[in-house]
Design a protein around this motif. Structure first.
Motif, short mmCIF file in Angstrom:
data_model
loop_
_atom_site.label_atom_id
_atom_site.label_comp_id
_atom_site.label_asym_id
_atom_site.label_seq_id
_atom_site.Cartn_x
_atom_site.Cartn_y
_atom_site.Cartn_z
N PRO A 1 0.85 -1.20 0.04
CA PRO A 1 -0.17 -0.15 0.00
C PRO A 1 0.70 1.21 -0.04
O PRO A 1 1.95 1.35 0.44
CB PRO A 1 -0.81 -0.18 1.30
N LYS B 1 -8.81 -5.10 -2.31
CA LYS B 1 -9.81 -4.59 -1.42
C LYS B 1 -9.52 -3.11 -0.77
O LYS B 1 -10.35 -2.15 -0.93
CB LYS B 1 -10.01 -5.42 -0.31
N HIS B 2 -8.20 -3.02 -0.32
CA HIS B 2 -7.81 -1.65 0.01
C HIS B 2 -8.18 -0.59 -0.96
O HIS B 2 -8.63 0.38 -0.84
CB HIS B 2 -6.26 -1.93 0.36
N TYR B 3 -7.49 -0.65 -2.16
CA TYR B 3 -7.53 0.14 -3.48
C TYR B 3 -9.16 0.51 -3.82
O TYR B 3 -9.19 1.51 -4.23
CB TYR B 3 -6.66 -0.24 -4.58
#
Length: 627
Positions: A291, A496-498
């Motif tokens: 990230p 999922k984070h992005y």
């Protein structure tokens, strides 16, 4: 001034992260040049969901996906979006048929923003009314929209130097003969001036790349005009034709490949012998993606905060203007050092690569590869003739099956490296592996340790029989992944984070679904051949009564000490959970007054993860409660 003496000689850079991310100081300036002629709207092609979309819409979708990717991976690069063959005009030169798309509070060539992406996603809805589409090259006129578009794109790329920035133009079109309606001398003259305009841009260090769309009944013929405009000939032309013949569903992949070009990490000198040296560029190969770094923002202005450090005298409180000095305690005395002296002491080498000799490839073992390698390739920018010497060395190493041993004088982590020559691998669609060398970082002697045996007494260690080994091998052959590559599987946590970041930045109501490609392939494992091989292995290992053994093992596990502890924790959490008014605590912001142990009562009762700091636990509780 108190400075930790133990930290005076500490390494400023972690050698493990030296090539982990690109450190190239260059930015990239990119102009998307999109053909907006009526033919781009009338021609359709199948998309990923098998729905037919126009070539123009497909170009918009591809660019939008690339912008969303770019804003995460290379947010400091700058882009511009330019349409040509338009009714309206909007550009610095006031050229006909060219419209530069932008949003307020942003320069025409600037970093991509969330507002730009949102507006660009909706551009097709109002394109016919606000911008319009028309043919910009018509017989009887001297209007040349393609010439104007290249001129406008070149003007957008005026900022920055080619030494510090890569400048590119990506051209989207389905018209392989833009001057097909013209005849005679006028056609030849317009083609000549357009090609010259492209060459002028290339002479200024601007590369032009074509992303062609093929018509359903006719492939895009690059030889008609664009081969001359791009300067393609020989093998380059043949490779481009192979790419242009691919199905249109691969246009996003093509764009992604061209978006993320191989950028050099740094430039080093390779000292061969007798003071002779050549110039090499180093490139990072496959790395896991992390990230992005956290950026602290001002709570009022929402602008990035710039951290500054000042030193004050502990006796007088005065601000120290002179650079600080460091000290190292030796025999009860403080030995003073300036920052320059400490830097010079830590400098082991000048950072060059020095050849020591050659060894057979058989001497290089798998366990010598401690961390990801670095790919090196010659460059003639500063040292002319580097490529010629590198090729001679490369061919000799391949022919004699040798690798080079060299000393890499990194300023913080000097070590021996192995240079392994890699031959070029080609396919009908282009290059698969480039020629060059891989720099393998060799271990120090204390990095290599003897294998530790888990079982000290070999008589007690269980050993597989020949039948068990044969059954296991048969199962592995059944589930073997053909042509496996780590690049085929995305990190689901990062995806999922992005996806969440994208939804927040673009004010999207729904978070895009993320497919976890790391989960087992249940459909593939259910094939008869795999099921049969698995059953044979179970019988071979556990015997005919392996099901009863599983049940017996399950019963014993339920009564195990671990299960009893878990049950006790769950019972205690349920009992303590009833003593708190959780909705009231959440509404009044009083969760932060509870201890970590008290917060875990709520998490245990609702089967939520209990790991992390106190702030993470509170956030997890509020999310579960929908606050």
């Amino acid at each position: 001034m108190d400075i930790d003496p133990e930290d005076v000689f500490g390494d400023e850079d972690d050698p493990e992260n030296e090539f982990y991310q690109e450190r190239d100081a260059t930015k990239e300036f990119l102009v998307y040049l999109v053909d907006a002629s009526p033919k781009m709207f009338s021609t359709t092609c199948p998309s990923e969901d098998q729905k037919y979309v126009s070539h123009f819409e497909a170009a918009i979708i591809s660019i939008s996906v690339s912008l969303k990717t770019q804003i995460i991976n290379r947010s400091y690069d700058e882009v511009a979006i330019c349409f040509f063959n338009t009714k309206e005009k909007k550009n610095l030169q006031d050229l006909t048929g060219v419209y530069v798309f932008n949003v307020p509070e942003r320069e025409d060539l600037d970093r991509p923003t969330a507002r730009l992406i949102k507006e660009f996603d909706r551009v097709q809805e109002s394109f016919s009314k606000q911008i319009g589409s028309k043919y910009g090259i018509l017989p009887g006129t001297r209007d040349n929209s393609l010439y104007n578009a290249l001129w406008a794109a070149q003007a957008l790329l005026r900022k920055g130097s080619t030494k510090t920035a890569d400048k590119r133009i990506l051209l989207f079109t389905n018209e392989d003969d833009p001057f097909g309606n013209m005849k005679g001398v006028t056609k030849l003259d317009m083609m000549r001036t357009t090609i010259q305009r492209a060459k002028d841009a290339q002479d200024l260090g601007i590369s032009i790349e074509l992303l062609p769309f093929s018509k359903p009944d006719d492939d895009f013929n690059v030889s008609t005009f664009y081969a001359d405009l791009l300067g393609l000939e020989g093998t380059d032309l043949a490779e481009f034709k192979a790419l242009a013949a691919e199905r249109f569903e691969d246009i996003k992949d093509q764009l992604r490949k061209r978006m993320f070009r191989k950028r050099k990490v740094r430039r080093i000198n390779f000292i061969i012998a007798g003071g002779k040296s050549i110039e090499l560029n180093t490139y990072a190969v496959v790395r896991p993606t992390n990230p992005g770094n956290i950026t602290w923002l001002d709570s009022v202005t929402n602008l990035p905060i710039k951290a500054e450090r000042s030193f004050f005298c502990s006796d007088t409180g005065a601000l120290l203007q002179d650079p600080p000095k460091y000290f190292q305690t030796y025999k009860s005395e403080n030995i003073m050092f300036t920052a320059a002296e400490v830097s010079e002491i830590k400098r082991v080498s000048t950072g060059h690569l020095r050849l020591l000799g050659f060894k057979p490839l058989s001497c290089l073992k798998d366990y010598h590869n401690l961390r990801p390698s670095t790919f090196v390739f010659p460059s003639d920018e500063e040292v002319v003739g580097s490529t010629c010497i590198f090729i001679a060395l490369h061919r000799s190493m391949l022919r004699l099956k040798r690798f080079a041993v060299a000393f890499y004088g990194n300023s913080t982590h000097p070590q021996l490296v192995a240079l392994i020559a890699q031959d070029e691998i080609m396919s009908p669609s282009g290059q698969i592996e480039p020629p060059g060398m891989h720099m393998i970082y060799l271990p120090y002697s204390d990095d290599i340790r003897p294998i530790e045996e888990f079982h000290t007494d070999t008589n007690l260690a269980p050993r597989a029989s020949e039948d068990q080994i044969k059954s296991a091998s048969s199962l592995l052959k059944r589930i073997d992944l053909k042509n496996f590559s780590v690049c085929q599987f995305a990190n689901p946590a990062l995806q999922k984070h992005y996806a969440v970041l994208q939804a927040l930045a673009l004010d999207e109501d729904d978070i895009p679904d993320v497919k976890d490609e790391t989960l087992p392939d249940e459909e593939g494992l259910a094939r008869p051949g795999v099921v049969k091989a698995l059953e044979e292995l179970k019988i071979c290992v556990y015997g005919e009564n392996f099901k009863q053994e599983d049940d017996t093992m399950g019963g014993s596990q339920k009564t195990s000490e671990t299960s009893n502890k878990r049950k006790a924790v769950a019972d205690n959490a349920t009992k303590e959970y009833a003593n708190y008014d959780w909705p009231n605590l959440a509404d009044n912001g009083q969760l932060k007054e509870l201890t970590v142990s008290e917060l875990k009562h709520y998490l245990n009762v609702h089967n939520l993860p209990v790991g992390g700091k106190k702030e993470a636990l509170i956030s997890r509780i509020l999310t579960h409660m929908g606050k």
